[in-house]
Design a protein around this motif. Structure first.
Motif, PDB file in Angstrom:
ATOM      1  N   GLY A   1      -4.502  -1.530 -10.666  1.00 12.85           N
ATOM      2  CA  GLY A   1      -4.687  -1.606  -9.186  1.00 12.85           C
ATOM      3  C   GLY A   1      -3.662  -0.749  -8.546  1.00 12.85           C
ATOM      4  N   TRP A   2      -2.663  -0.778  -9.134  1.00 12.80           N
ATOM      5  CA  TRP A   2      -1.655  -0.041  -8.483  1.00 12.80           C
ATOM      6  C   TRP A   2      -1.917   1.656  -8.401  1.00 12.80           C
ATOM      7  CZ3 TRP A   2       2.127  -2.359  -5.596  1.00 12.80           C
ATOM      8  CH2 TRP A   2       2.532  -3.757  -5.844  1.00 12.80           C
ATOM      9  N   PRO A   3      -1.662   2.490  -7.119  1.00 11.37           N
ATOM     10  CA  PRO A   3      -1.810   3.836  -7.148  1.00 11.37           C
ATOM     11  C   PRO A   3      -1.163   4.516  -8.230  1.00 11.37           C
ATOM     12  CG  PRO A   3      -1.719   3.185  -5.027  1.00 11.37           C
ATOM     13  CD  PRO A   3      -1.272   1.957  -5.714  1.00 11.37           C
ATOM     14  N   VAL A   4      -1.586   5.418  -9.186  1.00  8.42           N
ATOM     15  CA  VAL A   4      -0.664   5.880 -10.202  1.00  8.42           C
ATOM     16  C   VAL A   4      -0.275   7.475  -9.678  1.00  8.42           C
ATOM     17  CG1 VAL A   4      -0.917   6.794 -12.693  1.00  8.42           C
ATOM     18  CG2 VAL A   4      -1.694   4.578 -12.018  1.00  8.42           C
ATOM     19  N   LEU A   5       0.843   7.695  -9.923  1.00 12.93           N
ATOM     20  CA  LEU A   5       1.544   9.141  -9.714  1.00 12.93           C
ATOM     21  C   LEU A   5       1.619   9.828 -11.039  1.00 12.93           C
ATOM     22  CD1 LEU A   5       3.943  10.493  -7.395  1.00 12.93           C
ATOM     23  CD2 LEU A   5       4.340  10.870  -9.894  1.00 12.93           C
ATOM     24  N   VAL A   6       1.131  10.982 -11.354  1.00  9.05           N
ATOM     25  CA  VAL A   6       1.645  11.578 -12.548  1.00  9.05           C
ATOM     26  C   VAL A   6       2.374  12.863 -12.297  1.00  9.05           C
ATOM     27  CG1 VAL A   6      -0.582  10.916 -14.055  1.00  9.05           C
ATOM     28  CG2 VAL A   6      -0.763  12.715 -12.783  1.00  9.05           C
TER      29      VAL A   6
ATOM     30  N   GLU B   1       0.922  -1.331  -0.008  1.00  3.85           N
ATOM     31  CA  GLU B   1       0.032  -0.086   0.159  1.00  3.85           C
ATOM     32  C   GLU B   1       0.848   1.338   0.180  1.00  3.85           C
ATOM     33  OE1 GLU B   1      -2.684  -0.322   3.462  1.00  3.85           O
ATOM     34  OE2 GLU B   1      -3.971  -1.511   1.969  1.00  3.85           O
ATOM     35  N   SER B   2       2.216   1.015   0.073  1.00  2.00           N
ATOM     36  CA  SER B   2       2.930   2.307  -0.154  1.00  2.00           C
ATOM     37  C   SER B   2       4.038   2.398  -1.177  1.00  2.00           C
ATOM     38  CB  SER B   2       4.034   2.276   1.081  1.00  2.00           C
ATOM     39  OG  SER B   2       3.351   2.549   2.362  1.00  2.00           O
ATOM     40  N   VAL B   3       3.455   1.644  -2.383  1.00  2.00           N
ATOM     41  CA  VAL B   3       4.013   1.600  -3.691  1.00  2.00           C
ATOM     42  C   VAL B   3       3.184   2.122  -4.694  1.00  2.00           C
ATOM     43  CG1 VAL B   3       5.082   0.231  -5.587  1.00  2.00           C
ATOM     44  CG2 VAL B   3       5.319  -0.657  -3.145  1.00  2.00           C
ATOM     45  N   LEU B   4       3.669   3.134  -5.435  1.00  2.00           N
ATOM     46  CA  LEU B   4       3.034   3.796  -6.771  1.00  2.00           C
ATOM     47  C   LEU B   4       3.647   3.602  -7.883  1.00  2.00           C
ATOM     48  CD1 LEU B   4       3.692   6.099  -4.088  1.00  2.00           C
ATOM     49  CD2 LEU B   4       1.630   7.387  -5.298  1.00  2.00           C
ATOM     50  N   ILE B   5       2.963   3.626  -8.948  1.00  2.00           N
ATOM     51  CA  ILE B   5       3.528   3.548 -10.394  1.00  2.00           C
ATOM     52  C   ILE B   5       3.441   4.839 -10.975  1.00  2.00           C
ATOM     53  CG2 ILE B   5       3.432   1.059 -10.647  1.00  2.00           C
ATOM     54  CD1 ILE B   5       0.982   1.368 -12.311  1.00  2.00           C
ATOM     55  N   ASP B   6       4.417   5.114 -11.879  1.00  2.00           N
ATOM     56  CA  ASP B   6       4.471   6.420 -12.686  1.00  2.00           C
ATOM     57  C   ASP B   6       4.953   6.126 -14.069  1.00  2.00           C
ATOM     58  OD1 ASP B   6       5.177   8.943 -13.390  1.00  2.00           O
ATOM     59  OD2 ASP B   6       6.929   9.322 -11.936  1.00  2.00           O
ATOM     60  N   PRO B   7       4.053   6.732 -14.936  1.00  2.00           N
ATOM     61  CA  PRO B   7       4.491   6.358 -16.437  1.00  2.00           C
ATOM     62  C   PRO B   7       5.696   7.516 -16.748  1.00  2.00           C
ATOM     63  CG  PRO B   7       2.471   7.815 -16.471  1.00  2.00           C
ATOM     64  CD  PRO B   7       2.729   7.349 -14.923  1.00  2.00           C
TER      65      PRO B   7
ATOM     66  N   GLN C   1      -9.247   9.853 -14.974  1.00  2.00           N
ATOM     67  CA  GLN C   1      -9.021   8.719 -15.373  1.00  2.00           C
ATOM     68  C   GLN C   1      -8.662   7.942 -14.220  1.00  2.00           C
ATOM     69  OE1 GLN C   1      -7.130   7.867 -19.326  1.00  2.00           O
ATOM     70  NE2 GLN C   1      -6.357   9.915 -19.154  1.00  2.00           N
ATOM     71  N   GLY C   2      -8.294   8.452 -12.984  1.00  2.00           N
ATOM     72  CA  GLY C   2      -8.109   7.686 -11.804  1.00  2.00           C
ATOM     73  C   GLY C   2      -6.855   7.935 -11.248  1.00  2.00           C
ATOM     74  N   ALA C   3      -5.908   8.518 -11.662  1.00  2.00           N
ATOM     75  CA  ALA C   3      -4.684   8.774 -11.049  1.00  2.00           C
ATOM     76  C   ALA C   3      -4.840   9.533  -9.741  1.00  2.00           C
ATOM     77  CB  ALA C   3      -3.835   9.894 -11.931  1.00  2.00           C
ATOM     78  N   ARG C   4      -3.912   9.116  -8.666  1.00  2.00           N
ATOM     79  CA  ARG C   4      -4.036   9.481  -7.555  1.00  2.00           C
ATOM     80  C   ARG C   4      -3.161  10.492  -6.807  1.00  2.00           C
ATOM     81  NH1 ARG C   4      -5.659   4.248  -5.355  1.00  2.00           N
ATOM     82  NH2 ARG C   4      -6.044   5.152  -3.351  1.00  2.00           N
ATOM     83  N   VAL C   5      -1.900  10.519  -7.351  1.00  2.00           N
ATOM     84  CA  VAL C   5      -1.088  11.608  -6.821  1.00  2.00           C
ATOM     85  C   VAL C   5      -0.471  12.422  -7.954  1.00  2.00           C
ATOM     86  CG1 VAL C   5       1.085  11.830  -5.541  1.00  2.00           C
ATOM     87  CG2 VAL C   5      -0.291  10.084  -4.962  1.00  2.00           C
TER      88      VAL C   5
END
Length: 287
Positions: A213-218, A182-188, A252-256
């Motif tokens: 399902g992973w929180p996405v950072l942009v 729950e403390s891992v994010l993915i970033d394109p 679209q659902g990005a979180r951070v």
């Protein structure tokens, strides 16, 4: 979609987190060294917190090509600032933008809550540092290029598929190394190992990353692809394009959202929240 947990805070699906950028670099593409001085950087953190930032991302090395910054110099620039921010803002989530495990170790000891690895796992030991200190990790896609380089004519059969495969693999490896899921994010990582076409394709298909399902950072704030899309605008004229990209990403659902202007981002995302409330027919907690 999972809950994102950082420094004891929980960001649930539908809730957005603002990550403000503070660079202790003399040659940042955006601020041109305005926050390089220790006092100026600390004041920038204060302003970001007052503007509604949930996270402050501190960087000590310019992303693009430039003067060499060795690990010792990077540590000199960021470690004391992290410690001062931790003391000054006890509840703030402090992130450090670094790809080096030795830097990550020092800043984690100084009080960092998140390691923002924008260069996509070039130092595999960084995940172990995050795990050992019980802090978060951002897993990014930088096209498998060396840090601070701009590849010539990079190509992908499907850039979004490549981004998803790479970031999800990094995220799973981080969890296997002991980082809390729950403390891992993915970033394109728009513009990192990508041209403008690639960054736009990632932006329009960001929901496919969210679906993992992973929180996405942009991190799109004032980037080159925004300026090029708008006809070659310079950095100081990319604000409107940045806000538009943030809103589409949030929808679209990005979180951070990693930004230079926390107040404007907070306002834009508040509107997205209100619009989504009507669409979903159920209330969400306000920003």
């Amino acid at each position: 979609m999972t809950i994102l947990r950082l420094r004891g805070r929980a960001f649930r699906p539908g809730e957005f987190a603002i990550m403000a950028v503070v660079n202790r670099t003399p040659d940042s593409f955006f601020d041109r060294g305005r926050t390089y001085g220790f006092g100026a950087a600390l004041e920038a953190v204060d302003r970001a917190v007052a503007a509604g930032a949930d996270i402050v991302d501190i960087g000590g090395v310019k992303a693009g090509p430039g003067d060499e910054v060795d690990p010792a110099e990077e540590i000199r620039r960021v470690a004391d600032l992290v410690a001062a921010v931790r003391d000054r803002h006890p509840d703030l989530i402090v992130s450090v933008d670094t790809w080096r495990a030795e830097v990550g170790e020092v800043v984690a000891e100084a009080g960092a809550d998140l390691l923002n690895d924008t260069w996509g796992g070039v130092d595999p030991a960084l995940a172990g540092v995050a795990a050992a200190h019980g802090i978060g990790l951002v897993c990014a896609h930088a096209g498998r290029v060396a840090p601070r380089t701009r590849p010539h004519r990079i190509a992908y059969a499907d850039v979004v598929a490549d981004v998803i495969d790479y970031t999800v693999d990094l995220a799973e490896r981080a969890v296997a190394a002991g980082v809390a899921r729950e403390s891992v994010l993915i970033d394109p990582a728009h513009d990192f190992g990508k041209n403008t076409y690639h960054s736009l394709e990632v932006g329009r298909r960001l929901d496919e990353m969210v679906a993992t399902g992973w929180p996405v950072l942009v991190a799109v704030s004032n980037k080159d692809f925004v300026g090029e899309t708008l006809g070659g605008l310079p950095v100081d004229e990319r604000h409107a394009g940045t806000m538009a990209t943030l809103a589409v990403s949030a929808w679209q659902g990005a979180r951070v959202f990693r930004v230079h202007d926390a107040a404007s981002a907070r306002a834009a995302l508040a509107v997205v929240t209100a619009l989504r409330q009507g669409r979903q027919g159920s209330p969400e907690r306000p920003l």
